[in-house]
Design a protein around this motif. Sequence first.
Motif, PDB file in Angstrom:
ATOM      1  N   ALA A  36       0.829  -1.207   0.000  1.00 58.39           N
ATOM      2  CA  ALA A  36       0.000   0.000   0.000  1.00 58.39           C
ATOM      3  C   ALA A  36       0.869   1.266   0.000  1.00 58.39           C
ATOM      4  CB  ALA A  36      -0.940  -0.003   1.200  1.00 58.39           C
ATOM      5  N   GLN A  37       1.956   1.216   0.740  1.00 57.98           N
ATOM      6  CA  GLN A  37       2.862   2.368   0.792  1.00 57.98           C
ATOM      7  C   GLN A  37       3.498   2.639  -0.578  1.00 57.98           C
ATOM      8  OE1 GLN A  37       3.322   1.956   4.734  1.00 57.98           O
ATOM      9  NE2 GLN A  37       2.295   3.886   4.307  1.00 57.98           N
ATOM     10  N   GLU A  38       3.927   1.565  -1.240  1.00 58.17           N
ATOM     11  CA  GLU A  38       4.510   1.714  -2.577  1.00 58.17           C
ATOM     12  C   GLU A  38       3.519   2.374  -3.526  1.00 58.17           C
ATOM     13  OE1 GLU A  38       5.466  -2.176  -4.062  1.00 58.17           O
ATOM     14  OE2 GLU A  38       6.794  -2.591  -2.355  1.00 58.17           O
ATOM     15  N   ARG A  39       2.243   2.145  -3.280  1.00 57.24           N
ATOM     16  CA  ARG A  39       1.210   2.681  -4.169  1.00 57.24           C
ATOM     17  C   ARG A  39       0.619   3.985  -3.641  1.00 57.24           C
ATOM     18  NH1 ARG A  39       0.298  -1.467  -8.052  1.00 57.24           N
ATOM     19  NH2 ARG A  39       2.100  -2.788  -7.768  1.00 57.24           N
ATOM     20  N   ARG A  40       1.398   4.737  -2.943  1.00 55.32           N
ATOM     21  CA  ARG A  40       0.980   6.038  -2.418  1.00 55.32           C
ATOM     22  C   ARG A  40      -0.204   5.955  -1.457  1.00 55.32           C
ATOM     23  NH1 ARG A  40      -0.561  10.011  -6.489  1.00 55.32           N
ATOM     24  NH2 ARG A  40      -0.783   8.488  -8.151  1.00 55.32           N
ATOM     25  N   GLY A  41      -0.308   4.836  -0.772  1.00 54.26           N
ATOM     26  CA  GLY A  41      -1.426   4.667   0.153  1.00 54.26           C
ATOM     27  C   GLY A  41      -1.239   5.475   1.433  1.00 54.26           C
ATOM     28  N   GLU A  42      -2.354   5.978   1.963  1.00 58.28           N
ATOM     29  CA  GLU A  42      -2.324   6.637   3.272  1.00 58.28           C
ATOM     30  C   GLU A  42      -2.977   5.699   4.262  1.00 58.28           C
ATOM     31  OE1 GLU A  42      -4.369  10.414   3.210  1.00 58.28           O
ATOM     32  OE2 GLU A  42      -3.262  10.935   1.380  1.00 58.28           O
ATOM     33  N   PHE A  43      -2.210   5.330   5.262  1.00 64.65           N
ATOM     34  CA  PHE A  43      -2.728   4.421   6.275  1.00 64.65           C
ATOM     35  C   PHE A  43      -3.836   5.095   7.081  1.00 64.65           C
ATOM     36  CE2 PHE A  43      -2.714   2.906  10.659  1.00 64.65           C
ATOM     37  CZ  PHE A  43      -2.955   1.566  10.453  1.00 64.65           C
ATOM     38  N   LYS A  44      -4.930   4.395   7.322  1.00 62.95           N
ATOM     39  CA  LYS A  44      -6.042   4.976   8.085  1.00 62.95           C
ATOM     40  C   LYS A  44      -6.264   4.252   9.403  1.00 62.95           C
ATOM     41  CE  LYS A  44      -6.840   8.342   5.797  1.00 62.95           C
ATOM     42  NZ  LYS A  44      -6.742   9.670   6.356  1.00 62.95           N
ATOM     43  N   LEU A  77      -7.241  -0.481   6.795  1.00 58.12           N
ATOM     44  CA  LEU A  77      -7.862   0.510   5.916  1.00 58.12           C
ATOM     45  C   LEU A  77      -6.819   1.462   5.367  1.00 58.12           C
ATOM     46  CD1 LEU A  77     -11.122   1.695   7.743  1.00 58.12           C
ATOM     47  CD2 LEU A  77     -10.910   0.142   5.800  1.00 58.12           C
ATOM     48  N   TYR A  78      -6.891   1.684   4.068  1.00 52.96           N
ATOM     49  CA  TYR A  78      -6.021   2.647   3.413  1.00 52.96           C
ATOM     50  C   TYR A  78      -6.838   3.524   2.490  1.00 52.96           C
ATOM     51  CZ  TYR A  78      -1.298   1.057   4.601  1.00 52.96           C
ATOM     52  OH  TYR A  78      -0.124   0.783   5.240  1.00 52.96           O
ATOM     53  N   GLU A  79      -6.320   4.691   2.202  1.00 53.70           N
ATOM     54  CA  GLU A  79      -6.859   5.493   1.114  1.00 53.70           C
ATOM     55  C   GLU A  79      -5.736   5.651   0.106  1.00 53.70           C
ATOM     56  OE1 GLU A  79     -10.014   7.950   3.891  1.00 53.70           O
ATOM     57  OE2 GLU A  79      -8.414   9.064   2.891  1.00 53.70           O
ATOM     58  N   LEU A  80      -6.042   5.382  -1.137  1.00 53.23           N
ATOM     59  CA  LEU A  80      -4.990   5.538  -2.146  1.00 53.23           C
ATOM     60  C   LEU A  80      -5.584   5.890  -3.497  1.00 53.23           C
ATOM     61  CD1 LEU A  80      -5.087   2.626  -3.727  1.00 53.23           C
ATOM     62  CD2 LEU A  80      -3.495   1.918  -2.006  1.00 53.23           C
ATOM     63  N   PRO A  81      -4.721   6.409  -4.394  1.00 58.52           N
ATOM     64  CA  PRO A  81      -5.227   6.809  -5.714  1.00 58.52           C
ATOM     65  C   PRO A  81      -5.712   5.585  -6.492  1.00 58.52           C
ATOM     66  CG  PRO A  81      -3.045   7.727  -5.308  1.00 58.52           C
ATOM     67  CD  PRO A  81      -3.283   6.706  -4.247  1.00 58.52           C
ATOM     68  N   LEU A  82      -6.853   5.720  -7.135  1.00 60.56           N
ATOM     69  CA  LEU A  82      -7.380   4.635  -7.963  1.00 60.56           C
ATOM     70  C   LEU A  82      -6.354   4.216  -9.019  1.00 60.56           C
ATOM     71  CD1 LEU A  82      -9.755   2.812  -8.862  1.00 60.56           C
ATOM     72  CD2 LEU A  82     -10.567   4.706 -10.265  1.00 60.56           C
ATOM     73  N   ALA A  83      -5.619   5.223  -9.540  1.00 59.67           N
ATOM     74  CA  ALA A  83      -4.634   4.916 -10.588  1.00 59.67           C
ATOM     75  C   ALA A  83      -3.609   3.889 -10.111  1.00 59.67           C
ATOM     76  CB  ALA A  83      -3.912   6.193 -11.023  1.00 59.67           C
ATOM     77  N   GLU A  84      -3.333   3.868  -8.822  1.00 60.96           N
ATOM     78  CA  GLU A  84      -2.334   2.933  -8.298  1.00 60.96           C
ATOM     79  C   GLU A  84      -2.909   1.522  -8.157  1.00 60.96           C
ATOM     80  OE1 GLU A  84       0.835   3.490  -7.646  1.00 60.96           O
ATOM     81  OE2 GLU A  84       0.907   5.680  -7.896  1.00 60.96           O
ATOM     82  N   MET A  85      -4.219   1.420  -8.263  1.00 65.38           N
ATOM     83  CA  MET A  85      -4.838   0.103  -8.162  1.00 65.38           C
ATOM     84  C   MET A  85      -5.082  -0.510  -9.521  1.00 65.38           C
ATOM     85  SD  MET A  85      -7.584  -0.039  -5.205  1.00 65.38           S
ATOM     86  CE  MET A  85      -8.364  -1.164  -6.299  1.00 65.38           C
ATOM     87  N   VAL A  86      -5.149   0.364 -10.529  1.00 67.22           N
ATOM     88  CA  VAL A  86      -5.336  -0.109 -11.890  1.00 67.22           C
ATOM     89  C   VAL A  86      -4.056  -0.856 -12.248  1.00 67.22           C
ATOM     90  CG1 VAL A  86      -5.459   0.675 -14.269  1.00 67.22           C
ATOM     91  CG2 VAL A  86      -6.868   1.759 -12.534  1.00 67.22           C
ATOM     92  N   GLY A  87      -4.203  -2.054 -12.750  1.00 72.09           N
ATOM     93  CA  GLY A  87      -2.997  -2.795 -13.061  1.00 72.09           C
ATOM     94  C   GLY A  87      -2.869  -3.985 -12.148  1.00 72.09           C
ATOM     95  N   ASP A  88      -1.692  -4.158 -11.575  1.00 73.66           N
ATOM     96  CA  ASP A  88      -1.449  -5.431 -10.908  1.00 73.66           C
ATOM     97  C   ASP A  88      -1.635  -5.398  -9.395  1.00 73.66           C
ATOM     98  OD1 ASP A  88       0.699  -3.900 -10.213  1.00 73.66           O
ATOM     99  OD2 ASP A  88       2.187  -5.471 -10.562  1.00 73.66           O
ATOM    100  N   PHE A  89      -2.330  -4.409  -8.873  1.00 76.39           N
ATOM    101  CA  PHE A  89      -2.470  -4.321  -7.413  1.00 76.39           C
ATOM    102  C   PHE A  89      -3.064  -5.594  -6.813  1.00 76.39           C
ATOM    103  CE2 PHE A  89      -4.433  -3.152  -3.411  1.00 76.39           C
ATOM    104  CZ  PHE A  89      -3.473  -2.360  -2.815  1.00 76.39           C
TER     105      PHE A  89
END
Length: 597
Positions: free
Chosen positions: A423-431, A444-456
């Motif tokens: 999650a951290q690699e994908r710009r995630g913010e820990f909640k 729980l994390y909040e992160l950009p959708l763009a970082e999930m598109v692909g191989d997340f």
Amino acid sequence: VPISNIRNFSIIAHIDHGKSTLADKLLQVTGTVQNRDMKEQFLDNMDLERERGITIKLQAARMRYVYEDTPYCLNLIDTPGHVDFSYEVSRSLAACEGALLVVDASQGVEAQTLANVYLALENNLEIIPVLNKIDLPGAEPEKVLREIEEVIGLDCSKAIFCSAKEGIGITEILDAIVQRIPAPLDTAKNPLRALIFDSYYDPYRGVIVYFRVIDGKVKKGDRIFFMASGKDYFADEVGVLSPNQIQVDELYAGEVGYIAASVRSVADARVGDTITHYSRKAESSLPGYEEATPMVFCGLFPVDADQFPDLRDALEKLQLNDAALKFEPETSSAMGFGFRCGFLGLLHMEIVQERLEREYNLNLITTAPSVVYRVNSVNGDTTLCSNPSRLPDPGQRKSVEEPYVKIELLTPKDYIGALMELAQERRGEFKEMKYIAENRASILYELPLAEMVGDFFDQLKSRTKGYASMEYSVIGYRESDLIKLDILINAEMVEPLSTIVHRDKAYSVGRALTQKLKELIPRQMFKVPIQACIGSKVIASEALSAIRKDVLAKCYGGDISRKKKLLKKQAAGKKRMKAIGRVDVPQEAFMAVLKLE
Ligand code: GDP
Ligand code: MG
């Protein structure tokens, strides 16, 4: 049957916990479908769904069940099993008074279990916990039951232990549906309001609309009005689903059925819309209607330019049956004519791509998916950008916002570290993190959708040996420091390879992407430079060296069969290539940006 003997319910479950198997068993035990009619899993009736073991499209089935000598009518409304379709799930649940919550007794509560339960609770459904797969040696129903009580706060004192596969506990479930799920309210006297929970396009009869009558009644021949689309039709055919369509004269409040009314496209009879009478309109529509908002976009280009009209026809046909699919023509100097297409999510995108190729025999190049950015320009306008190559120049934009998602990850505690790293690699913010059982945590994390598109998702699975599960939902837009990274191959800009990245990642992405492209693009007869640029500044570059010798030179003169084989292999490999200038670029290269390490 009288309305007091109707029960409308859904089954909610995490994927693979046994929803379809249980649905099949219910249909079988109630004699709704005969054994010999049972294909593997009656309710998932699209080939693609069956192959992937997922439920995409909803279906419904009416069952007759005799409880204490009284016949009851049980309507099962199936729900799709993927987050891309959570709006459809919520509309199906809104058509019910209760739900079976199926949890695999050998697995426990998973992310999708929670997401579905929340939707059911929002819709005020009576929830019946069902612990499935008790036949498995590893099943621990008592433990999982406590987990459901603790995590969800659901009373499990009357949970049912079952094995959908072995047929254990099925009548207990049917009895519980009758006993515990409330009958619908009798509002047949009110003006008609029917909730559409599914629809599909039939080439002969037009769109078949599946709905639950919430108020009033609807009769064959009625002039009906769709409150969201604002269109009106005559109900040519009204019927019930058992699960095959059977015509009836009239359907009353509480009942579930279908209408055929020569509606030309599912976009005119969208899930969540309210059907009322043209001449006696309901005062307000049913709550919860939403327009479909595509979240990811990609370019689709025919390998062979001659197939462009076929691609357009195929997309138009698919759209008749898929209100969420959006497309518009896109031209690029590198790729020629194609379409920019919008989808609800990645699964939706894959399904459409696969159908285009399988059912319409198209040979396509698909470009990497992109999310939709919001660009605030210096002159005060805000525009949407779903195509990275079209991001306005830095001089013209004041800021760029990107969609964010909230994700919930459920994992055994051994993998917490690995997931946080991901999650951290994908710009995630820990909640937040909490233990939902002794050995299992929810993060729980909040992160950009763009970082999930692909191989997340693949990464999630591989880093946890398949043990973690996740759910996500879009929470809105946030400003980020984003820039456009362009790729030049042989000095020619390849727009479909442009990507929008966070400034901090631009250099590493540029380097990784050029290296990856070098691996993926076959060598040519000449040297080919591959460069990554920000504006006019080259930030990474690689080069494919020229092939010196003809590959065929490797074969000795006499060996014809081997030569033929080699030529054939090359031809097959060429199929999915797009000529960019003088360079043939394979399909994989267009997806390379998704798989950088
Ligand atoms: P869905 O994704 O929730 O629809 O799950 P399915 O009904 O497709 O079931 C997933 C897998 O679990 C299939 O291989 C089923 O055969 C299996 N399965 C379902 N119910 C049971 C059960 O009660 N016991 C066992 N042992 N396997 C089951
Ligand atoms: Mg299923």
